[in-house]
Write an enzyme that holds these catalytic residues in place. Structure first.
Site, mmCIF file in Angstrom:
data_model
loop_
_atom_site.group_PDB
_atom_site.id
_atom_site.type_symbol
_atom_site.label_atom_id
_atom_site.label_comp_id
_atom_site.label_asym_id
_atom_site.label_seq_id
_atom_site.Cartn_x
_atom_site.Cartn_y
_atom_site.Cartn_z
ATOM 1 N N LYS A 183 -56.352 -27.210 -13.564
ATOM 2 C CA LYS A 183 -55.643 -27.108 -14.839
ATOM 3 C C LYS A 183 -55.103 -25.691 -15.051
ATOM 4 O O LYS A 183 -55.312 -24.812 -14.212
ATOM 5 C CB LYS A 183 -56.584 -27.546 -15.974
ATOM 6 C CG LYS A 183 -57.027 -29.032 -15.827
ATOM 7 C CD LYS A 183 -55.936 -30.026 -16.167
ATOM 8 C CE LYS A 183 -56.100 -31.407 -15.569
ATOM 9 N NZ LYS A 183 -57.157 -32.253 -16.060
HETATM 10 C C1 LIG Z 1 -57.730 -33.632 -16.172
HETATM 11 C C2 LIG Z 1 -57.540 -34.571 -17.284
HETATM 12 C C3 LIG Z 1 -58.618 -35.026 -18.064
HETATM 13 C C4 LIG Z 1 -60.052 -34.787 -17.692
HETATM 14 O O1 LIG Z 1 -60.452 -33.475 -17.693
HETATM 15 P P1 LIG Z 1 -61.935 -33.129 -17.217
HETATM 16 O O2 LIG Z 1 -62.127 -31.723 -17.674
HETATM 17 O O3 LIG Z 1 -61.945 -33.270 -15.716
HETATM 18 O O4 LIG Z 1 -62.865 -34.083 -17.871
HETATM 19 C C5 LIG Z 1 -58.338 -35.785 -19.185
HETATM 20 N N1 LIG Z 1 -57.092 -36.128 -19.506
HETATM 21 C C6 LIG Z 1 -56.031 -35.750 -18.774
HETATM 22 C C7 LIG Z 1 -54.662 -36.154 -19.210
HETATM 23 C C8 LIG Z 1 -56.219 -34.974 -17.623
HETATM 24 O O5 LIG Z 1 -55.167 -34.627 -16.864
#
Ligand SMILES: *Cc1c(COP(=O)(O)O)cnc(C)c1O
Length: 388
Positions: A183
């Site tokens: 991210k």
């Molecule tokens: C990555 C992602 C998540 C989950 O994030 P985590 O921190 O891995 O739980 C949720 N929603 C979207 C749209 C994502 O891209």
């Protein structure tokens, strides 16, 4: 052969390494001073008074729904163009994720589809700020208020981002962020739930750590007491200080990392914007985009290959790519459990068939950006459908 360009890698410097080593050497490796400092810093960065720091965005959304009082049999409206986490947290309560279509221009949840999906059982809406550009929050807020619904935003892609001059953490009742490795900022695994509502924040904090009441904890811990009280059957979602120490450095670098992704996005827009074989997704004038994902949409009528072949060709030429997302209604669990037919999601279906996510990470070098542009342009050149 030049080195393969991965789809995404974290942007970590010696500063993150030193921060984590310092936390390790401090002897306090799980939730402690680093996490306590990170919370208010992150809350301020997204424009919210309170932040609960946890170990994933999934955990943040689960805690958010619990604090908002979701119950078995309730309905929550979710866009089909998202990751599994957005809908699965609704299932944790034996509630129903009502999956709806999106807009073509930004792949965000369709306000008209939301309106059509509201029933007497609807309790809330979970917009996903797709790729890092925020959903139509004013329209969603108006609908939510008219029907007494909550707004829980999945902002896993949307840091930093803003909407009509408002920061990303200001618009929903609760906004959830992800600090997963790929991210826009990372703590390896991590997440945050932010809110302006102190009661919601307190409930999430209690439930994030076994339902242990912080009031009792604080009251007794200061004098070294062993005493605490469990007030609800909570979860184990706390962030570690190893993660928080990394996150604090990433947060301090987040403007620079955003600027780099904006440069890459602008270079792609310029290179691909005028080609008939592809479509670049427009930037909305009234919101700022986190540029977490760069989704290029193929004009399949003008190409002799499909999306899967396009991604294979990228790979063969040393460029990693991905697809965001395989819509929820196509996954066996949701498709079968809720009898979802692809025809009910015409916009997402069309978008899915032609979407390719290109690398856009802040550690990308100029050479890598140039190569992605060359490789994409060459593939298009080789597979252009000639006019007849
Ligand atoms: C990555 C992602 C998540 C989950 O994030 P985590 O921190 O891995 O739980 C949720 N929603 C979207 C749209 C994502 O891209």
């Amino acid at each position: 052969m030049t080195d393969f360009i991965p789809f995404a890698i974290p942007d970590l410097t010696e500063a993150e390494v030193e921060a984590v080593v310092k936390a390790l050497r401090s002897g306090w490796i799980t939730t402690g001073p680093e996490t306590r400092a990170f919370g208010p810093e992150f809350a301020e960065a997204v424009g919210a008074p309170h932040a609960v720091m946890v170990n994933s965005c999934t955990a943040a959304m689960h805690l958010g729904l619990e604090a908002l009082g979701l119950k078995a049999g309730d309905e929550v409206i979710v866009p089909t163009m998202t990751f599994a986490a957005t809908a699965e947290v609704v299932r944790y309560f034996d509630a129903t994720p009502v999956i709806v279509d999106i807009y073509d221009h930004d792949h965000n949840i369709s306000v008209e589809a939301v309106k059509a999906a509201i029933t007497g059982k609807t309790k809330g809406i979970m917009p996903v700020h797709f790729a890092g550009q925020m959903a139509d929050m004013d329209e969603l807020r108006a609908l939510a208020d008219a029907h007494g619904l909550f707004l829980l935003a999945d902002a896993a892609h949307a840091f930093p981002a803003s909407y009509k001059g408002k920061n990303v953490g200001e618009l929903a009742d609760i906004t959830a962020f992800s600090f997963y490795a790929t991210k826009t900022m990372t703590t390896a695994e991590g997440g945050a739930a932010v809110t302006a509502d102190e009661a919601l924040s307190k409930r999430m904090a209690v439930m994030a750590l076994h339902g242990i009441s912080r009031d009792a904890w604080n009251r007794y811990r200061s004098d070294g007491s062993w005493f605490y009280e469990v007030v609800a059957p909570g979860y184990k979602y706390n962030m570690t200080d190893l993660s928080a120490s990394m996150g604090r450095v990433q947060l301090a670098r987040s403007d620079a990392m955003l600027a780099r992704r904006q440069e890459i996005g602008a270079a792609y827009d310029e290179a691909f914007g005028a080609l008939d074989e592809v479509e670049v997704m427009p930037l909305a004038e009234d919101r700022s985009h986190a540029r977490h994902l760069y989704v290029l949409k193929l004009n399949l009528d003008n190409l002799t290959i499909d999306r899967a072949d396009f991604i294979e060709a990228l790979k063969a030429d040393g460029v990693g790519a991905s697809v965001h997302f395989i819509p929820l209604h196509r996954h066996p669990y949701y498709r079968d459990r809720y009898s979802l037919a692809p025809e009910a999601f015409p916009v997402a279906e069309a978008a899915y068939a032609r979407s390719v996510s290109l690398p856009i990470f802040s550690a990308m070098t100029d050479t890598q950006v140039k190569r992605v542009i060359e490789v994409v342009t060459n593939i298009i050149g080789r597979h252009r459908r000639e006019e007849v």
